[in-house]
Design an enzyme around this catalytic site. Structure first.
Site, PDB file in Angstrom:
ATOM      1  N   PHE A 130       9.339 -31.120 -11.295  1.00 23.96           N
ATOM      2  CA  PHE A 130      10.855 -30.810 -10.840  1.00 23.96           C
ATOM      3  C   PHE A 130      11.665 -32.206 -10.602  1.00 23.96           C
ATOM      4  O   PHE A 130      12.422 -32.507 -11.130  1.00 23.96           O
ATOM      5  CB  PHE A 130      10.852 -29.804  -9.622  1.00 23.96           C
ATOM      6  CG  PHE A 130      11.991 -29.913  -8.876  1.00 23.96           C
ATOM      7  CD1 PHE A 130      13.262 -29.866  -9.195  1.00 23.96           C
ATOM      8  CD2 PHE A 130      11.720 -30.015  -7.411  1.00 23.96           C
ATOM      9  CE1 PHE A 130      14.224 -29.961  -8.512  1.00 23.96           C
ATOM     10  CE2 PHE A 130      12.882 -30.089  -6.504  1.00 23.96           C
ATOM     11  CZ  PHE A 130      14.316 -30.070  -6.882  1.00 23.96           C
ATOM     12  N   VAL A 131      10.940 -32.926  -9.358  1.00 23.06           N
ATOM     13  CA  VAL A 131      11.546 -34.123  -9.235  1.00 23.06           C
ATOM     14  C   VAL A 131      11.292 -35.144 -10.213  1.00 23.06           C
ATOM     15  O   VAL A 131      12.211 -36.164 -10.460  1.00 23.06           O
ATOM     16  CB  VAL A 131      10.884 -34.617  -7.866  1.00 23.06           C
ATOM     17  CG1 VAL A 131      11.443 -35.995  -7.398  1.00 23.06           C
ATOM     18  CG2 VAL A 131      11.127 -33.502  -6.599  1.00 23.06           C
ATOM     19  N   ILE A 180      -6.924 -44.525 -16.041  1.00 25.76           N
ATOM     20  CA  ILE A 180      -6.125 -44.681 -17.378  1.00 25.76           C
ATOM     21  C   ILE A 180      -5.550 -46.062 -17.251  1.00 25.76           C
ATOM     22  O   ILE A 180      -5.393 -46.670 -16.311  1.00 25.76           O
ATOM     23  CB  ILE A 180      -4.682 -43.731 -17.501  1.00 25.76           C
ATOM     24  CG1 ILE A 180      -4.102 -43.716 -18.911  1.00 25.76           C
ATOM     25  CG2 ILE A 180      -4.007 -43.982 -16.363  1.00 25.76           C
ATOM     26  CD1 ILE A 180      -3.085 -42.759 -18.849  1.00 25.76           C
ATOM     27  N   LEU A 190       4.019 -39.518  -8.326  1.00 24.38           N
ATOM     28  CA  LEU A 190       4.510 -38.276  -7.990  1.00 24.38           C
ATOM     29  C   LEU A 190       3.485 -37.110  -8.229  1.00 24.38           C
ATOM     30  O   LEU A 190       3.474 -36.096  -7.884  1.00 24.38           O
ATOM     31  CB  LEU A 190       5.860 -37.775  -8.718  1.00 24.38           C
ATOM     32  CG  LEU A 190       7.183 -38.474  -8.060  1.00 24.38           C
ATOM     33  CD1 LEU A 190       7.088 -39.971  -8.611  1.00 24.38           C
ATOM     34  CD2 LEU A 190       8.216 -37.521  -8.845  1.00 24.38           C
ATOM     35  N   GLY A 219      -5.513 -48.856  -8.164  1.00 26.00           N
ATOM     36  CA  GLY A 219      -6.254 -49.946  -8.827  1.00 26.00           C
ATOM     37  C   GLY A 219      -5.614 -50.526 -10.106  1.00 26.00           C
ATOM     38  O   GLY A 219      -5.695 -51.656 -10.535  1.00 26.00           O
ATOM     39  N   ARG A 223      -4.683 -54.325 -10.838  1.00 26.05           N
ATOM     40  CA  ARG A 223      -5.026 -55.061 -12.213  1.00 26.05           C
ATOM     41  C   ARG A 223      -3.793 -55.733 -12.859  1.00 26.05           C
ATOM     42  O   ARG A 223      -3.918 -56.735 -13.465  1.00 26.05           O
ATOM     43  CB  ARG A 223      -5.704 -54.084 -13.286  1.00 26.05           C
ATOM     44  CG  ARG A 223      -7.231 -53.719 -12.598  1.00 26.05           C
ATOM     45  CD  ARG A 223      -8.072 -52.863 -13.790  1.00 26.05           C
ATOM     46  NE  ARG A 223      -7.573 -51.747 -14.148  1.00 26.05           N
ATOM     47  CZ  ARG A 223      -7.760 -50.711 -13.331  1.00 26.05           C
ATOM     48  NH1 ARG A 223      -8.583 -50.594 -12.218  1.00 26.05           N
ATOM     49  NH2 ARG A 223      -7.337 -49.532 -13.793  1.00 26.05           N
ATOM     50  N   TYR A 262      -3.296 -30.521   1.530  1.00 23.59           N
ATOM     51  CA  TYR A 262      -1.962 -31.213   1.183  1.00 23.59           C
ATOM     52  C   TYR A 262      -1.463 -32.240   2.267  1.00 23.59           C
ATOM     53  O   TYR A 262      -1.077 -33.462   1.722  1.00 23.59           O
ATOM     54  CB  TYR A 262      -0.722 -30.398   0.732  1.00 23.59           C
ATOM     55  CG  TYR A 262       0.443 -30.770   0.439  1.00 23.59           C
ATOM     56  CD1 TYR A 262       0.423 -31.548  -0.795  1.00 23.59           C
ATOM     57  CD2 TYR A 262       1.583 -30.957   1.124  1.00 23.59           C
ATOM     58  CE1 TYR A 262       1.626 -32.311  -1.537  1.00 23.59           C
ATOM     59  CE2 TYR A 262       2.756 -31.292   0.786  1.00 23.59           C
ATOM     60  CZ  TYR A 262       2.772 -31.957  -0.605  1.00 23.59           C
ATOM     61  OH  TYR A 262       3.866 -32.595  -1.095  1.00 23.59           O
ATOM     62  N   LYS A 266      -2.010 -36.233   1.666  1.00 19.62           N
ATOM     63  CA  LYS A 266      -0.879 -37.120   1.688  1.00 19.62           C
ATOM     64  C   LYS A 266      -1.061 -38.268   2.769  1.00 19.62           C
ATOM     65  O   LYS A 266      -0.713 -39.548   2.334  1.00 19.62           O
ATOM     66  CB  LYS A 266       0.181 -36.412   1.771  1.00 19.62           C
ATOM     67  CG  LYS A 266       0.968 -35.590   0.545  1.00 19.62           C
ATOM     68  CD  LYS A 266       0.968 -36.783  -0.440  1.00 19.62           C
ATOM     69  CE  LYS A 266       1.738 -35.833  -1.860  1.00 19.62           C
ATOM     70  NZ  LYS A 266       2.072 -36.775  -2.737  1.00 19.62           N
ATOM     71  N   THR A 292      13.232 -30.224  -0.845  1.00 19.94           N
ATOM     72  CA  THR A 292      14.282 -30.859  -1.913  1.00 19.94           C
ATOM     73  C   THR A 292      14.655 -29.304  -2.894  1.00 19.94           C
ATOM     74  O   THR A 292      13.530 -28.835  -3.033  1.00 19.94           O
ATOM     75  CB  THR A 292      13.753 -32.068  -2.669  1.00 19.94           C
ATOM     76  OG1 THR A 292      13.539 -33.014  -1.718  1.00 19.94           O
ATOM     77  CG2 THR A 292      14.944 -32.435  -3.808  1.00 19.94           C
TER      78      THR A 292
END
Length: 436
Positions: A130-131, A180, A190, A219, A223, A262, A266, A292
């Site tokens: 959504f955001v 990745i 997000l 990380g 890098r 959650y 966070k 939101t």
């Protein structure tokens, strides 16, 4: 017989060459070195001239090098996207008054897009949500190259389909719990289910996303020298004992409750972000997002605005948990996106509260939804959920002062825009009823 006499003759010859009374030693044949002999050797072979020339060249380089460095930094740098090898970061330097620099230890940081004029490569994790999808729209509109990473647990390809074919847009199906490698300038992190229905569905996965996902993205930022923005949440304040909530408030959170995967996830993500900032010099930003709403929200995701709107459109009773006197503050998604970009492009780490200080009870919100959608809509009361906060209102004075940001869209202005989107999706049955 001749071989027997050869060693004797050789020994006899050495005895004649050596002074009497001194035994033979190979080392004694070498001439002892002394200072005058070394000087004579240098002068005779012109070694001294080469030494002096080398000293002169070295001195000239070290004298001129600082001047050349200052001249080179004053010229604009050419930039070719994707031309830097792994681990190399390009910095544009801009003198700001007293030579202000970003980051720790006087390291030069990237300059906001509006100043440098350079097209940035930006990754948005959870960008199909959504955001995230609204943020991607804004970044693309500013001329940036955007890479979206999403595993589509709550994100939808439909939120990004209008960008397919845009040469500045890329989409990667990937879970941030796994590492990745990318070359980017900024990271908006997000990725995480944000509604109670979704993060309670698999609480272990939720906290892994908050911890392992944040570790992997930090990380990566370390890098490649990218600036990192964490989207935290007002849930870090728990059921607050301070009202309204300032960034200095440490919160009142149940660490073993149903919502702690959650809430505490966070809070841990914020801890990791600041540790990378202090310990590794990573440029970081932290935003604490309050409630939101807007187009592209998941239907039936358990959040109060989407619940009320979907129920009113379907002619169902609007579900109010508890007595309905709990308060929330609702900001339209475009205001949040503007705040996130202002935070990323600014010079302050945060955390910053990003929310609308306009406060509504659940019953007041229900009345606004009835006015907007269906005046005949009814309300159905149910038992309240565990650890549901009684009050939630941001103090945004810090964001006003340091980011020059505050929300512009009122609830009565933004809600019709969300209603139009929900009505089209519900009536056209573009998606299911969500997870119960």
């Amino acid at each position: 017989m001749k071989q027997l006499h050869k060693p004797h003759s050789l020994s006899h010859r050495r005895d004649e060459e050596m002074p009497s009374g001194q035994p033979y030693s190979p080392k004694s044949l070498k001439h002892p070195r002394n200072l005058p002999r070394s000087i004579n050797y240098l002068l005779r072979e012109q070694r001294l001239l080469f030494i002096l020339v080398g000293i002169l060249i070295g001195s000239t380089f070290f004298i001129l090098q600082p001047t050349l460095s200052r001249l080179s930094t004053s010229e604009p740098h050419s930039f070719i996207p994707g031309s830097f090898p792994t681990g190399v970061t390009h910095y544009d330097q801009v003198s700001r008054g007293n030579s202000m620099s970003y980051g720790l230890g006087g390291k030069a940081g990237r300059v906001p897009v509006g100043i440098s004029g350079r097209r940035l490569r930006i990754v948005v994790t959870g960008g199909a949500g959504f955001v995230g999808s609204h943020l991607v729209d804004k970044l693309i509109a500013r001329g940036n190259d955007v890479i979206v990473i999403d595993n589509f647990f709550t994100g939808r390809k439909e939120n990004l389909v209008h960008l397919f074919g845009n040469p500045r847009f890329e989409l990667i199906r990937h879970d941030v719990v796994e590492p990745i490698l990318l070359e980017v300038d900024q990271i908006y992190h997000l990725a995480c289910p944000a509604s109670p229905v979704h993060y309670k569905y698999n609480p272990v996965k939720t906290i892994k996303t908050n911890v392992m996902g944040t570790l992997n993205m930090l990380g990566l930022a370390k890098r490649i020298g990218a600036r990192f923005l964490l989207t935290s949440t007002s849930e870090v304040y728990g059921d607050p004992l301070e009202h309204p909530q300032k960034e200095t408030y440490w919160g009142n959170v149940n660490p073993i409750g149903e919502r702690s995967c959650y809430d505490e996830g966070k809070r841990t993500a914020e801890t990791l972000t600041m540790d990378y900032h202090r310990g590794a010099g990573v440029e970081v930003r932290i935003a604490r997002i309050f409630n939101t709403y807007g187009p592209r929200m998941c239907l039936d995701d358990g959040r109060v605005v989407s619940n009320f709107v979907a129920q009113a459109i379907r002619k169902q009773p609007m579900t109010v948990y508890g007595d309905g006197k709990q308060t929330r503050s609702f900001q339209y998604v475009s205001d949040l996106v503007n705040g996130l970009v202002a935070l990323m492009d600014g010079e302050h780490v945060g955390p910053f509260n990003l929310g609308n200080p306009g406060e509504f009870t659940m019953l007041e919100l229900a009345e606004v939804v009835k006015e907007t959608i269906d005046p005949s809509a009814t309300i159905e009361y149910r038992a309240n959920t565990a650890d549901d906060p009684h009050m939630r209102k941001p103090d945004i004075s810090k964001a006003k002062e340091l980011l020059n940001w505050e929300p512009k869209v009122s609830l009565r202005e933004g809600l019709p825009l969300m209603v139009n989107d929900f009505r089209n999706r519900i009536l056209n049955e573009d998606e299911g009823k969500g997870m119960k």
